[in-house]
Write a protein that holds these residues in place. Sequence first.
Motif, mmCIF file in Angstrom:
data_model
loop_
_atom_site.group_PDB
_atom_site.id
_atom_site.type_symbol
_atom_site.label_atom_id
_atom_site.label_comp_id
_atom_site.label_asym_id
_atom_site.label_seq_id
_atom_site.Cartn_x
_atom_site.Cartn_y
_atom_site.Cartn_z
ATOM 1 N N LYS A 112 79.032 36.032 11.637
ATOM 2 C CA LYS A 112 78.574 34.815 10.989
ATOM 3 C C LYS A 112 78.563 33.655 11.980
ATOM 4 C CE LYS A 112 80.355 36.228 6.467
ATOM 5 N NZ LYS A 112 81.225 35.858 5.319
ATOM 6 N N ASP A 113 77.704 32.693 11.715
ATOM 7 C CA ASP A 113 77.666 31.484 12.521
ATOM 8 C C ASP A 113 78.980 30.732 12.370
ATOM 9 O OD1 ASP A 113 77.061 28.462 12.916
ATOM 10 O OD2 ASP A 113 75.320 29.468 13.796
ATOM 11 N N LYS A 114 79.593 30.364 13.494
ATOM 12 C CA LYS A 114 80.921 29.757 13.439
ATOM 13 C C LYS A 114 80.895 28.341 12.877
ATOM 14 C CE LYS A 114 80.699 28.188 18.253
ATOM 15 N NZ LYS A 114 81.326 28.299 19.602
ATOM 16 N N VAL A 115 79.697 27.740 12.789
ATOM 17 C CA VAL A 115 79.586 26.381 12.251
ATOM 18 C C VAL A 115 79.205 26.405 10.780
ATOM 19 C CG1 VAL A 115 78.401 24.173 12.454
ATOM 20 C CG2 VAL A 115 78.994 25.461 14.515
ATOM 21 N N THR A 116 78.129 27.110 10.464
ATOM 22 C CA THR A 116 77.630 27.121 9.080
ATOM 23 C C THR A 116 78.247 28.226 8.239
ATOM 24 O OG1 THR A 116 75.754 28.555 9.643
ATOM 25 C CG2 THR A 116 75.455 26.174 9.928
ATOM 26 N N GLY A 117 78.754 29.273 8.866
ATOM 27 C CA GLY A 117 79.309 30.391 8.114
ATOM 28 C C GLY A 117 78.269 31.332 7.570
ATOM 29 N N GLU A 118 77.003 31.139 7.932
ATOM 30 C CA GLU A 118 75.934 32.005 7.433
ATOM 31 C C GLU A 118 75.832 33.266 8.275
ATOM 32 O OE1 GLU A 118 72.388 29.760 7.432
ATOM 33 O OE2 GLU A 118 73.030 28.376 5.838
ATOM 34 N N SER A 119 75.363 34.320 7.649
ATOM 35 C CA SER A 119 75.225 35.605 8.328
ATOM 36 C C SER A 119 74.185 35.519 9.438
ATOM 37 C CB SER A 119 74.819 36.692 7.336
ATOM 38 O OG SER A 119 74.495 37.902 8.007
ATOM 39 N N LEU A 120 74.497 36.140 10.580
ATOM 40 C CA LEU A 120 73.541 36.229 11.683
ATOM 41 C C LEU A 120 72.739 37.520 11.629
ATOM 42 C CD1 LEU A 120 75.745 34.841 14.601
ATOM 43 C CD2 LEU A 120 74.016 33.646 13.252
ATOM 44 N N CYS A 121 72.877 38.240 10.515
ATOM 45 C CA CYS A 121 72.060 39.429 10.213
ATOM 46 C C CYS A 121 72.374 40.609 11.137
ATOM 47 C CB CYS A 121 70.567 39.105 10.255
ATOM 48 S SG CYS A 121 70.109 37.813 9.069
ATOM 49 N N TYR A 122 73.559 40.656 11.684
ATOM 50 C CA TYR A 122 73.992 41.850 12.397
ATOM 51 C C TYR A 122 75.504 41.961 12.286
ATOM 52 C CZ TYR A 122 75.566 39.035 16.401
ATOM 53 O OH TYR A 122 76.208 38.145 17.208
ATOM 54 N N GLY A 123 76.003 43.177 12.552
ATOM 55 C CA GLY A 123 77.437 43.403 12.425
ATOM 56 C C GLY A 123 77.849 44.724 13.028
ATOM 57 N N PHE A 124 79.099 45.120 12.742
ATOM 58 C CA PHE A 124 79.672 46.333 13.305
ATOM 59 C C PHE A 124 80.379 47.105 12.206
ATOM 60 C CE2 PHE A 124 79.302 43.255 16.669
ATOM 61 C CZ PHE A 124 78.836 43.984 17.746
ATOM 62 N N ILE A 125 80.299 48.409 12.295
ATOM 63 C CA ILE A 125 80.962 49.291 11.336
ATOM 64 C C ILE A 125 81.827 50.263 12.121
ATOM 65 C CG2 ILE A 125 80.664 50.972 9.497
ATOM 66 C CD1 ILE A 125 77.932 49.717 8.949
ATOM 67 N N GLU A 126 83.101 50.301 11.786
ATOM 68 C CA GLU A 126 84.065 51.097 12.535
ATOM 69 C C GLU A 126 84.568 52.253 11.677
ATOM 70 O OE1 GLU A 126 87.839 50.261 15.509
ATOM 71 O OE2 GLU A 126 87.096 48.710 14.135
ATOM 72 N N PHE A 127 84.529 53.457 12.239
ATOM 73 C CA PHE A 127 84.975 54.663 11.568
ATOM 74 C C PHE A 127 86.261 55.175 12.216
ATOM 75 C CE2 PHE A 127 80.482 54.479 10.612
ATOM 76 C CZ PHE A 127 80.407 54.882 9.288
ATOM 77 N N PRO A 128 86.986 56.057 11.515
ATOM 78 C CA PRO A 128 88.233 56.579 12.099
ATOM 79 C C PRO A 128 88.011 57.535 13.261
ATOM 80 C CG PRO A 128 87.802 57.617 9.985
ATOM 81 C CD PRO A 128 86.804 56.513 10.129
ATOM 82 N N ASP A 129 86.833 58.163 13.338
ATOM 83 C CA ASP A 129 86.595 59.100 14.432
ATOM 84 C C ASP A 129 85.112 59.104 14.784
ATOM 85 O OD1 ASP A 129 85.203 61.020 12.671
ATOM 86 O OD2 ASP A 129 87.193 61.447 11.888
ATOM 87 N N ARG A 130 84.805 59.766 15.886
ATOM 88 C CA ARG A 130 83.448 59.771 16.408
ATOM 89 C C ARG A 130 82.510 60.606 15.544
ATOM 90 N NH1 ARG A 130 81.730 61.438 22.628
ATOM 91 N NH2 ARG A 130 79.478 61.256 22.323
ATOM 92 N N LYS A 131 83.017 61.661 14.953
ATOM 93 C CA LYS A 131 82.165 62.550 14.169
ATOM 94 C C LYS A 131 81.539 61.804 12.998
ATOM 95 C CE LYS A 131 82.144 67.037 11.817
ATOM 96 N NZ LYS A 131 82.951 68.212 11.423
ATOM 97 N N CYS A 132 82.341 61.036 12.286
ATOM 98 C CA CYS A 132 81.805 60.257 11.167
ATOM 99 C C CYS A 132 80.789 59.235 11.661
ATOM 100 C CB CYS A 132 82.940 59.554 10.439
ATOM 101 S SG CYS A 132 84.153 60.659 9.678
ATOM 102 N N CYS A 133 81.074 58.665 12.817
ATOM 103 C CA CYS A 133 80.172 57.663 13.386
ATOM 104 C C CYS A 133 78.815 58.279 13.720
ATOM 105 C CB CYS A 133 80.830 57.059 14.629
ATOM 106 S SG CYS A 133 79.922 55.677 15.355
ATOM 107 N N GLU A 134 78.816 59.479 14.285
ATOM 108 C CA GLU A 134 77.561 60.139 14.630
ATOM 109 C C GLU A 134 76.759 60.501 13.389
ATOM 110 O OE1 GLU A 134 78.757 63.447 16.976
ATOM 111 O OE2 GLU A 134 78.888 62.285 18.840
ATOM 112 N N GLN A 135 77.434 60.972 12.352
ATOM 113 C CA GLN A 135 76.727 61.307 11.115
ATOM 114 C C GLN A 135 76.065 60.072 10.519
ATOM 115 O OE1 GLN A 135 79.711 63.121 8.648
ATOM 116 N NE2 GLN A 135 79.605 65.101 9.696
ATOM 117 N N ALA A 136 76.774 58.962 10.526
ATOM 118 C CA ALA A 136 76.203 57.730 9.991
ATOM 119 C C ALA A 136 75.010 57.265 10.825
ATOM 120 C CB ALA A 136 77.283 56.651 9.948
#
Length: 378
Positions: A278-302
């Motif tokens: 999010k924008d640190k001033v307005t708090g609005e979404s910058l339309c990108y992000g990160f998704i973290e999984f417990p392991d690489r296998k789940c990450c590859e499937q996603a």
Amino acid sequence: MSVLIQTSKGDIVIDLFTELAPLACKNFLKLCKIKYYHYCTFHYVDKGFVIQTGDPTNTGKGGESIYGMCFGEQARYFEDEFTPKLRHNRKGRVSMANAGQPNTNGSQFFITLSDQLDYLDDKYTIFGQVEEGWETIEAIESVLVDEQKKPFQVIRIYHTIILDDPFPDPPGMPPIPASPELENRKQSKNTFEVRLEDDDEEPWQEEQLDSEEREKLRRRKEARSRAEVLEIIGDIPDAEIKPPDNTLFVCKLNPVTRAEDLELIFSRFGECKAEIIKDKVTGESLCYGFIEFPDRKCCEQAFFKMNNCLIDDRRIRVDFSQSVAKLWNRVRRGYHDRFDEKESVQSRGKRTYNEYVFDDLERKALSQEKRSPKHKKK
């Protein structure tokens, strides 16, 4: 009369002015002939001015002429050769570097990087001109250097090939050695002060690779050198640091999409933690992000299933994360025990602020605000 110089950045061809500067040309040719310049580094690089090499000690204070080797210490240096026909008015001039006084030419030489260096005239002997290898000159000129103009990346002369030598060998000249064998090259390589070594493989191994493999090797060397420089200047904690393989980068999100929505959608592949930047001033979404999984296998499937999927009327793009900022921020805050990535997804989910917003002042203020009630109790 020409000499081909093979360096770790490429080849350079120098034409010599044998009639206008015979002493300097003979000295240079004979030093090349006895392989005196092998493994010398470019120890001085001043962008827009000169690049200098030719010192076997790689300190800028060593080296001697071929005449000193043949006739003793009294002939270590040779005389200057000045002529109105040769001026430092052209980029690529090759001149002798002296010891700070007239007639103290040894083995070191420099290559000019500008056409407007007339103040060097009648101070340094010009004996050659670069005719080929400008891309190599530009590559050497572009490296990062310290306050003393010494490159962070080690750039070596690997070999010198004499294309034509009109001068007879002087009496007492050292014997011409054979090309260094593998063990000799490794031993010679280890004798130098290495700051950022520019290669893993030895140069003679590259000759056995095809053009595609050689290009991959060059890019890998370049990436490693840049990583080492980033480590030195403090942008990353370690040159060997790699992006986590259990984190996905998601972009082209709808501004209304929340982190909870992404966690719900991607949880089909395994437990995950989503963060939208999010924008640190307005708090609005910058339309990108990160998704973290417990392991690489789940990450590859996603990754294979969710790329180009429709979420909130937007076709999202999914790729593996290339950012190491999260790991670096943990190191900066003292989480050295978490640097090995053994921290669980549940414990990561307890953090209350976004680790991908890189504002140290804001982060410190938030940290102090959260700790202040505890300090008051004490």
